[in-house]
Scaffold this motif. Structure first.
Motif, short mmCIF file in Angstrom:
data_model
loop_
_atom_site.label_atom_id
_atom_site.label_comp_id
_atom_site.label_asym_id
_atom_site.label_seq_id
_atom_site.Cartn_x
_atom_site.Cartn_y
_atom_site.Cartn_z
N HIS A 1 43.01 32.76 54.25
CA HIS A 1 41.69 32.78 53.59
C HIS A 1 40.83 31.65 54.14
O HIS A 1 41.09 30.48 53.88
N HIS B 1 36.53 30.82 55.77
CA HIS B 1 35.16 31.30 56.01
C HIS B 1 34.65 30.70 57.31
O HIS B 1 34.35 29.50 57.36
N HIS C 1 37.51 36.80 45.99
CA HIS C 1 37.89 35.59 45.26
C HIS C 1 38.17 35.96 43.80
O HIS C 1 37.54 36.87 43.26
N HIS D 1 42.45 31.97 45.50
CA HIS D 1 42.52 31.00 44.39
C HIS D 1 43.45 31.39 43.25
O HIS D 1 44.46 30.74 43.05
N ASP E 1 40.81 27.84 53.07
CA ASP E 1 39.50 28.07 52.44
C ASP E 1 38.42 27.13 52.96
O ASP E 1 37.52 26.74 52.21
ZN ZN Z 1 36.88 31.38 49.92
#
Ligand code: ZN
Ligand code: GUN
Length: 438
Positions: free
Chosen positions: A77, A79, A232, A271, A324
């Protein structure tokens, strides 16, 4: 691009199973070992003397004797548009999104900018020993094209998708249910299965999608069962309260995704911190994957991931480990494991180094259903490998002197003190890439 065969020599760390469940049998070390790499695959593994004897004439040898050889790390995960968001001061999730993230993501509308960011991002992942990642792009299809084109050029195994948002975000970052659906469909056709690429259908999270968009996302997941889904879930308490306001019919956040058919064995939920028991059950029963993102959860003050609870549930929830970035503060999976250990400590839970290294490699590969291809040192697997230097810094070398011959301690020191400096080399499809690609 076909390279001559290559022998990579060093200490091979091989996981056959999960240390938490299989104990000492799960992990093997071949002290003076080697991997023979040919045509991007691991052709053979074993003692260095045997592999050297097997290697074809003209094979080159990379001698990493004394250093550990593992499969490349997998990040479930992250970005890529947030490489200029990482380390943005002073906010929790919802404010952080508005104040920093949504501002930066708008810049990826420009394909040249997206291309520059994609190159930086992949350079950085490779420098950190990460060879596969599940990646969010932005709402712009151009951002997905830029990322996949660059990943394909480098021969990397990557999963990514266009973010879909149609409310509670700036106008410039919103699509519509129909546009998000059409663009996602076109991107799946263009990229899925090309080279080593796969696609993740990516509604950002429930607060930024209308029911119509979640419905369209569910339709995409149904129509492309071979693709992944990423979003998420239950990261922050204000986010959960917002979901209750936006979806007044629901008892829980997870139920929103369940209603639209977004749970399943190819769905990764970032998460998963503040879960009701019924939500743990929905995740477990559907085979969905929770992505534990410790540096992000600490940085954004989101909360403490409860690994023991998810493992102990019957059936267990499938768990993965992720950076993340840019909510996360490090691209390094070693540093991510370091912070994961501390998060678990805060809840009286422990995490052996063997389990941590399993999770970063084979465990995350299993979570993504990729364990037949990457995540393990095995003949026939794709040759994404890393070389770890346990004495990379003076402090590491000094500390290692006290634990000579104890692999568990060595691995623990690597995950607590190691970072990009401990990655001596990264191989993607058999080619060294730590210092950049051509
Ligand atoms: Zn994220
Ligand atoms: N929730 C929705 N979008 C994001 C994001 O970009 N980062 C994190 N950490 N949480 C999110």
């Amino acid at each position: 691009m076909n390279e001559p065969a290559r022998v990579i020599r060093g200490r091979l760390l091989i996981f056959d199973d999960e240390p938490r469940l299989a104990g000492d049998k799960a992990m093997r070390l071949i002290e003076d070992g080697a991997a023979l790499i040919d045509k991007g695959l691991i052709a053979a593994l074993g003692k260095a003397s045997e592999i050297t004897a097997k290697a074809p004439a003209g094979a080159r040898t990379d001698d990493h004797s004394g250093k550990l050889i593992l499969p490349g790390f997998i990040d479930t995960h992250i970005h890529y548009p947030q490489t200029r968001v990482i380390a943005s001061y002073g906010a929790q999730l919802l404010e952080w999104l508005q104040k920093y993230t949504f501002v930066e993501e708008q810049k990826l509308r420009d394909p040249r900018h997206a291309d520059m960011v994609a190159r930086f991002f992949l350079d950085e992942l490779f420098r950190q020993g990460t060879t596969t990642a599940m990646v969010y792009c932005t709402v712009h299809p151009e951002s997905v094209d830029a990322f996949f084109a660059e990943s394909e050029r480098r021969g990397a195994r990557m999963i990514a998708g266009k973010v879909m948002m149609d409310r509670n975000a700036p106008e410039a970052l919103c699509d519509t249910p129909q546009l998000g659906y059409d663009q996602t469909n076109a991107l799946i056709q263009r990229w899925r299965g090309k080279g080593r690429l796969d696609y993740a259908i990516s509604p950002r999270f429930a607060p930024t999608s209308t029911e119509a968009q979640l419905e369209a996302s569910g339709a995409l997941a149904r129509e492309h069962p071979e693709a992944y889904v990423q979003t998420h879930l239950c990261e922050n308490r204000a986010e959960i309260a917002f979901v209750r306001e936006l979806f007044p019919w629901t008892k829980t956040y997870t139920e929103v995704y369940a209603r639209y058919g977004l749970l399943g064995p190819r769905s990764v939920f970032g998460h998963c911190i503040h879960l009701e028991e019924s939500e743990v059950d929905l995740l477990a029963q559907s085979g969905s994957i929770a992505a534990f993102c410790p540096t992000s959860n600490l940085f954004l003050g989101s909360g403490l991931f409860d690994m023991r609870r998810l493992h102990a549930h019957s059936p267990p929830v499938r768990v993965s480990l992720a950076t993340d970035v840019g909510g996360g503060t490090s691209y390094s999976m070693l540093q991510t494991a370091n912070e994961a250990y501390k998060v678990l400590q805060m809840n009286g839970q422990s995490w052996q180094a063997a389990q941590a290294f399993y999770q970063m490699t084979l465990g995350n590969a299993r979570a993504l259903g990729l364990d037949q291809r990457v995540g393990s040192l095995r003949a026939g697997a794709e040759a994404d490998l890393i070389v770890l230097d346990p004495g990379a810094t003076p402090a590491m070398a000094h500390r290692m002197e006290a634990v000579k011959g104890d692999l568990a301690e060595e691995l623990f020191i690597l995950m607590m003190l190691g970072d990009d400096r401990a990655i001596a080399e990264t191989y993607v499809a058999g080619r060294p890439v730590k210092r950049g690609t051509i």
